[in-house]
Scaffold this active site. Structure first.
Site, PDB file in Angstrom:
ATOM      1  N   SER A  61      -8.968 -22.324  20.501  1.00  0.00           N
ATOM      2  CA  SER A  61     -10.199 -23.053  20.846  1.00  0.00           C
ATOM      3  C   SER A  61     -10.180 -24.536  20.516  1.00  0.00           C
ATOM      4  CB  SER A  61     -11.395 -22.386  20.173  1.00  0.00           C
ATOM      5  OG  SER A  61     -11.635 -21.156  20.784  1.00  0.00           O
ATOM      6  N   LYS A  64     -10.706 -26.518  23.506  1.00  0.00           N
ATOM      7  CA  LYS A  64     -11.980 -26.621  24.252  1.00  0.00           C
ATOM      8  C   LYS A  64     -12.490 -28.056  24.406  1.00  0.00           C
ATOM      9  CE  LYS A  64     -13.420 -21.852  23.276  1.00  0.00           C
ATOM     10  NZ  LYS A  64     -14.136 -20.980  22.334  1.00  0.00           N
ATOM     11  N   TYR A 187      -7.771 -20.263  31.655  1.00  0.00           N
ATOM     12  CA  TYR A 187      -8.327 -20.392  30.296  1.00  0.00           C
ATOM     13  C   TYR A 187      -7.371 -19.778  29.261  1.00  0.00           C
ATOM     14  CZ  TYR A 187     -11.297 -19.221  26.306  1.00  0.00           C
ATOM     15  OH  TYR A 187     -11.796 -19.063  25.036  1.00  0.00           O
ATOM     16  N   TYR A 239     -18.548 -23.048  15.402  1.00  0.00           N
ATOM     17  CA  TYR A 239     -19.354 -21.888  15.806  1.00  0.00           C
ATOM     18  C   TYR A 239     -20.542 -21.688  14.891  1.00  0.00           C
ATOM     19  CZ  TYR A 239     -14.904 -21.195  18.090  1.00  0.00           C
ATOM     20  OH  TYR A 239     -13.762 -21.388  18.795  1.00  0.00           O
ATOM     21  N   VAL A 257      -8.732 -19.760  16.757  1.00  0.00           N
ATOM     22  CA  VAL A 257      -8.283 -18.545  16.068  1.00  0.00           C
ATOM     23  C   VAL A 257      -6.764 -18.495  15.845  1.00  0.00           C
ATOM     24  CG1 VAL A 257     -10.253 -17.059  16.653  1.00  0.00           C
ATOM     25  CG2 VAL A 257      -8.310 -17.179  18.215  1.00  0.00           C
TER      26      VAL A 257
HETATM   27  N1  GLN Z   1      -8.604 -17.651  23.292  1.00  0.00           N
HETATM   28  C1  GLN Z   1      -9.555 -17.260  22.302  1.00  0.00           C
HETATM   29  C2  GLN Z   1     -10.578 -16.348  22.918  1.00  0.00           C
HETATM   30  O1  GLN Z   1     -10.954 -16.610  24.016  1.00  0.00           O
HETATM   31  C3  GLN Z   1     -10.210 -18.475  21.735  1.00  0.00           C
HETATM   32  C4  GLN Z   1     -11.181 -18.169  20.635  1.00  0.00           C
HETATM   33  C5  GLN Z   1     -11.098 -19.111  19.474  1.00  0.00           C
HETATM   34  O2  GLN Z   1     -10.095 -19.754  19.206  1.00  0.00           O
HETATM   35  N2  GLN Z   1     -12.163 -19.106  18.719  1.00  0.00           N
HETATM   36  O3  GLN Z   1     -11.020 -15.402  22.356  1.00  0.00           O
END
Ligand code: GLN
Length: 303
Positions: A61, A64, A187, A239, A257
């Site tokens: 993420s 993003k 994605y 988050y 993550v």
């Molecule tokens: N690729 C992960 C997902 O879509 C990204 C989530 C993250 O890094 N928080 O679940």
């Protein structure tokens, strides 16, 4: 500076025991939970690093905000924020709860919002779109070698049904257009790009320098887009921990993550930290502790 980084690594490494590796994407669970790396780059271009700062991990993420920048540049600010909001959710990153109703995702830092953003990237097909994303990441990271981690990509593709459901519902509600499988595939690829702490510190340094690359001194992002993205990182980047992170650390940051956190100190530093053991919200535990220590010792909080 290097001594401070070494200290904060040593003081916080043991917190990995309080976290867990992401296992909902099986390939991520293979990481070494003890690994820690820190990289800090100032806006004069000096860099300071310690630990496993050259270890590769999946950007997840942390991608993003970077894809968001490209989507705004490809379309425009109003187009993007007509489809995706700018409010924190207080819910987990992959939550489906607040999508019910209009399906307009609350913000681009949660999965639904990020998938909608990825769907706006321009290109004649997915191959060209991914090339454009990868090239933009390479440009901000100043690393032409960035590439896809195939194993993580396939693992995520195989287990990504929550993301597929978010995307199908958004398509039904007119938030996204096009082939849903292709959009989520793009994605998943974006999330599976391999980076190091140094790469994400370089990306953050461009944001810290308000869109101008500190080394080439060329503007790569408009000041306005940089400000919007830094603001969203501050309010939504961690988050449902964004509020307490703002109090404890006080920096615009984005976690993933894969264990990375990218943070920026306005007009001073880009920071990249890595530690794959995560808290219950999906943020690197050691990464957050290190950022807290650095923020306190170097007086970095923007608040
Ligand atoms: N690729 C992960 C997902 O879509 C990204 C989530 C993250 O890094 N928080 O679940």
């Amino acid at each position: 500076m290097n001594a401070i980084l070494r200290d904060s690594l040593k003081n916080n490494q043991a917190y990995y025991k309080e976290g867990e590796l992401a296992n909902y994407i099986p390939a991520l669970a293979k990481a070494d939970s003890k690994a820690v790396g820190i990289s800090m780059i100032d806006i004069e271009g000096n860099s300071y690093s310690t630990g496993e700062y050259e270890k590769k991990f999946a950007i997840q993420s942390v991608s993003k905000p970077i894809t968001l920048i490209l989507a705004i540049m490809d379309n425009d600010i109003d187009f993007v924020f007509n489809k995706v909001g700018v409010e924190p959710t207080g819910d987990p990153f992959n939550s489906i709860i607040k999508l019910t109703g209009s399906a307009k995702p609350y913000n681009p830092m949660i999965n639904a919002g990020a998938i909608a953003v990825t769907s706006m990237i321009k290109g004649k097909d997915n191959e060209e779109k991914f090339k454009r994303i990868l090239n933009f990441f390479r440009k901000l990271a100043k690393n032409d070698k960035l590439k896809l981690d195939q194993e993580i990509y396939l693992s995520e593709k195989e287990t990504g049904d929550r993301n597929r459901s978010l995307a199908y519902y958004m398509k039904d509600q007119g938030i996204i257009e096009g082939d849903v499988e292709e959009i989520v595939d793009l994605y998943f690829k974006q999330c599976s790009i391999e980076v190091t702490c140094k790469d994400i510190a370089n990306m953050a340094a461009v944001l810290a320098n308000q869109g101008v690359d500190p080394i080439t001194e060329k503007r790569v992002i408009s000041k306005k887009i940089a400000r919007i993205v830094r603001t969203l990182m501050t309010t939504c980047g961690m988050y449902d921990k964004s509020g307490s992170f703002a109090i404890e650390v006080g920096l615009a940051a984005k976690s993933g993550v894969g264990g990375g956190i990218m943070a920026e100190v306005p007009k001073k530093f880009g920071i990249g930290v890595y530690g794959p053991a995560l808290d219950d919200k999906g943020n690197s535990i050691v990464g957050m502790k290190i950022l807290k220590e650095l923020s306190q010792r170097l007086n970095l909080s923007i608040f």
